[in-house]
Design an enzyme around this catalytic site. Sequence first.
Site, short mmCIF file in Angstrom:
data_model
loop_
_atom_site.label_atom_id
_atom_site.label_comp_id
_atom_site.label_asym_id
_atom_site.label_seq_id
_atom_site.Cartn_x
_atom_site.Cartn_y
_atom_site.Cartn_z
N HIS A 32 11.19 -13.48 -1.70
CA HIS A 32 12.00 -14.54 -2.30
C HIS A 32 13.43 -14.04 -2.41
O HIS A 32 13.72 -12.87 -2.14
CB HIS A 32 11.44 -14.91 -3.68
CG HIS A 32 11.32 -13.75 -4.62
ND1 HIS A 32 12.42 -13.11 -5.16
CD2 HIS A 32 10.24 -13.10 -5.10
CE1 HIS A 32 12.01 -12.13 -5.94
NE2 HIS A 32 10.68 -12.08 -5.91
P1 TYD Z 1 6.88 -11.84 -9.45
O1 TYD Z 1 8.32 -12.05 -9.71
O2 TYD Z 1 6.11 -12.87 -8.71
O3 TYD Z 1 6.67 -10.43 -8.75
P2 TYD Z 1 7.17 -9.94 -7.32
O4 TYD Z 1 8.38 -10.76 -6.97
O5 TYD Z 1 7.46 -8.51 -7.51
O6 TYD Z 1 6.07 -10.10 -6.35
O7 TYD Z 1 6.20 -11.60 -10.88
C1 TYD Z 1 4.81 -11.48 -11.07
C2 TYD Z 1 4.48 -12.05 -12.44
O8 TYD Z 1 5.16 -11.34 -13.45
C3 TYD Z 1 4.86 -13.50 -12.58
O9 TYD Z 1 3.81 -14.15 -13.30
C4 TYD Z 1 6.09 -13.50 -13.43
C5 TYD Z 1 5.94 -12.23 -14.25
N1 TYD Z 1 7.24 -11.58 -14.55
C6 TYD Z 1 7.74 -11.65 -15.84
O10 TYD Z 1 7.13 -12.24 -16.75
N2 TYD Z 1 8.92 -11.03 -16.12
C7 TYD Z 1 9.63 -10.37 -15.16
O11 TYD Z 1 10.71 -9.82 -15.44
C8 TYD Z 1 9.10 -10.33 -13.81
C9 TYD Z 1 9.84 -9.63 -12.71
C10 TYD Z 1 7.90 -10.96 -13.57
#
Ligand code: TYD
Length: 130
Positions: free
Chosen positions: A45
């Site tokens: 993303h």
């Molecule tokens: P996500 O951003 O999808 O992870 P990545 O981009 O690394 O694959 O995040 C995974 C989960 O964690 C999603 O449910 C959102 C949560 N999250 C938070 O609550 N706070 C944060 O700062 C981040 C980065 C994720």
Amino acid sequence: MMELSKHLDARGNLSVIEELKDIPFEIKRAYWIYDVPGGEQRGGHAYRRNAELIVALSGSFDVLIDNGTEVKTFQLNRSYFGLYVPCGLWRQMQNFSTNSLALVLASTEYDADDYVYDRSEFMQMVRNRP
Ligand code: TYD
């Protein structure tokens, strides 16, 4: 890619990051990614506003950075290197080694609306870039 300060002595190594000094943003948030199963990918993303510094505190992984016209792959495998990722770039993390630990320092608080998952929306964002 930024080489971080390193303090080496007989007791081991220490590296440090200070906001607005070693990195060009205030740190609003830190999160870390660990226990990634073999073959899994993270990210995939872009962010509208958030900028990040990514550090491999342990192990190694690749970060693919895509500006809409070209994709570059950065391998992170040393805890004294950080990859600065400004906002508006598509980024994906993959090839995590066993026991790898990715530290991410972020310039904004978590905001689900800051994420761009849709590729055509990302390309629109690239076209509108000043
Ligand atoms: P996500 O951003 O999808 O992870 P990545 O981009 O690394 O694959 O995040 C995974 C989960 O964690 C999603 O449910 C959102 C949560 N999250 C938070 O609550 N706070 C944060 O700062 C981040 C980065 C994720």
